[in-house]
Design a protein around this motif. Structure first.
Motif, mmCIF file in Angstrom:
data_model
loop_
_atom_site.group_PDB
_atom_site.id
_atom_site.type_symbol
_atom_site.label_atom_id
_atom_site.label_comp_id
_atom_site.label_asym_id
_atom_site.label_seq_id
_atom_site.Cartn_x
_atom_site.Cartn_y
_atom_site.Cartn_z
ATOM 1 N N LEU A 31 21.873 -32.786 -29.892
ATOM 2 C CA LEU A 31 21.546 -34.199 -29.776
ATOM 3 C C LEU A 31 22.363 -35.092 -30.727
ATOM 4 O O LEU A 31 22.873 -36.128 -30.295
ATOM 5 C CB LEU A 31 20.048 -34.424 -29.974
ATOM 6 C CG LEU A 31 19.509 -35.786 -29.606
ATOM 7 C CD1 LEU A 31 19.837 -36.141 -28.157
ATOM 8 C CD2 LEU A 31 18.011 -35.829 -29.832
ATOM 9 N N PRO A 32 22.531 -34.723 -31.992
ATOM 10 C CA PRO A 32 23.370 -35.571 -32.858
ATOM 11 C C PRO A 32 24.808 -35.683 -32.342
ATOM 12 O O PRO A 32 25.418 -36.754 -32.406
ATOM 13 C CB PRO A 32 23.328 -34.871 -34.217
ATOM 14 C CG PRO A 32 22.078 -34.067 -34.191
ATOM 15 C CD PRO A 32 21.897 -33.642 -32.759
ATOM 16 N N ARG A 35 24.873 -38.060 -29.337
ATOM 17 C CA ARG A 35 24.832 -39.451 -29.789
ATOM 18 C C ARG A 35 26.185 -39.883 -30.359
ATOM 19 O O ARG A 35 26.651 -40.996 -30.095
ATOM 20 C CB ARG A 35 23.728 -39.640 -30.812
ATOM 21 C CG ARG A 35 22.356 -39.569 -30.191
ATOM 22 C CD ARG A 35 21.258 -39.735 -31.205
ATOM 23 N NE ARG A 35 19.961 -39.780 -30.526
ATOM 24 C CZ ARG A 35 18.851 -39.285 -31.032
ATOM 25 N NH1 ARG A 35 18.847 -38.747 -32.242
ATOM 26 N NH2 ARG A 35 17.734 -39.360 -30.357
ATOM 27 N N ALA A 38 28.535 -40.474 -27.544
ATOM 28 C CA ALA A 38 28.204 -41.721 -26.839
ATOM 29 C C ALA A 38 28.770 -42.922 -27.585
ATOM 30 O O ALA A 38 29.381 -43.813 -26.981
ATOM 31 C CB ALA A 38 26.697 -41.852 -26.668
ATOM 32 N N VAL A 39 28.592 -42.961 -28.907
ATOM 33 C CA VAL A 39 29.145 -44.070 -29.698
ATOM 34 C C VAL A 39 30.669 -44.058 -29.626
ATOM 35 O O VAL A 39 31.308 -45.105 -29.446
ATOM 36 C CB VAL A 39 28.658 -43.996 -31.166
ATOM 37 C CG1 VAL A 39 29.392 -44.997 -32.038
ATOM 38 C CG2 VAL A 39 27.154 -44.227 -31.231
ATOM 39 N N SER A 73 28.605 -44.653 -21.482
ATOM 40 C CA SER A 73 28.290 -44.245 -22.851
ATOM 41 C C SER A 73 27.077 -44.985 -23.397
ATOM 42 O O SER A 73 26.253 -44.400 -24.108
ATOM 43 C CB SER A 73 29.505 -44.465 -23.757
ATOM 44 O OG SER A 73 30.591 -43.667 -23.319
ATOM 45 N N LEU A 77 23.635 -43.234 -24.670
ATOM 46 C CA LEU A 77 23.061 -43.551 -25.977
ATOM 47 C C LEU A 77 21.619 -44.051 -25.834
ATOM 48 O O LEU A 77 20.741 -43.655 -26.601
ATOM 49 C CB LEU A 77 23.926 -44.583 -26.694
ATOM 50 C CG LEU A 77 23.599 -44.828 -28.160
ATOM 51 C CD1 LEU A 77 23.746 -43.553 -28.974
ATOM 52 C CD2 LEU A 77 24.508 -45.921 -28.711
ATOM 53 N N ARG A 78 21.374 -44.889 -24.845
ATOM 54 C CA ARG A 78 20.004 -45.393 -24.631
ATOM 55 C C ARG A 78 19.059 -44.268 -24.238
ATOM 56 O O ARG A 78 17.912 -44.235 -24.670
ATOM 57 C CB ARG A 78 19.996 -46.480 -23.569
ATOM 58 C CG ARG A 78 20.577 -47.786 -24.088
ATOM 59 C CD ARG A 78 20.376 -48.870 -23.094
ATOM 60 N NE ARG A 78 18.944 -48.931 -22.749
ATOM 61 C CZ ARG A 78 18.245 -50.037 -22.719
ATOM 62 N NH1 ARG A 78 18.813 -51.164 -22.989
ATOM 63 N NH2 ARG A 78 16.972 -50.023 -22.381
ATOM 64 N N THR A 80 19.275 -41.164 -25.137
ATOM 65 C CA THR A 80 19.010 -40.314 -26.300
ATOM 66 C C THR A 80 18.176 -41.034 -27.348
ATOM 67 O O THR A 80 17.686 -40.406 -28.276
ATOM 68 C CB THR A 80 20.313 -39.824 -26.962
ATOM 69 O OG1 THR A 80 21.040 -40.947 -27.468
ATOM 70 C CG2 THR A 80 21.162 -39.033 -25.995
ATOM 71 N N ALA A 81 18.001 -42.339 -27.223
ATOM 72 C CA ALA A 81 17.234 -43.107 -28.206
ATOM 73 C C ALA A 81 15.739 -43.124 -27.885
ATOM 74 O O ALA A 81 14.967 -43.661 -28.655
ATOM 75 C CB ALA A 81 17.763 -44.540 -28.269
#
Length: 92
Positions: A31-32, A35, A38-39, A73, A77-78, A80-81
């Protein structure tokens, strides 16, 4: 030089695709990294949009490359948030 650059960029895209397939095999564990990617994808999409515009790429190419990567992306990111994602457990 053009042949070298096109082949090496193609190989780099293939390597990136293999990395994404590997990470997708266990999203919670990585997961990290998901993320981070994605960034990085958001920044890359914005950068490619600027480059495409500056070098005069056709509008269809410019719209289809950078903005697509950026939107995809942002969506990743959304996703995974979300606060309801289970916490990954360390392997035994």
């Amino acid at each position: 030089i053009v042949g070298y650059l096109t082949r090496s960029v193609s190989a780099l895209y293939a390597l990136h695709g293999a990395l994404l397939v590997f990470v997708a095999s266990d999203v919670l564990r990585y997961l990290p990294l998901v993320r981070f990617l994605a960034v990085a994808g958001i920044l890359f999409g914005i950068l490619m949009s600027g480059i495409d515009f500056l070098v005069g790429m056709p509008l269809s190419w410019t719209v289809g490359e950078g903005p697509f990567v950026t939107v995809l992306s942002v969506a990743i990111l959304r996703l995974t948030a979300r606060k309801n994602l289970p916490t990954p457990t360390p392997p035994v």
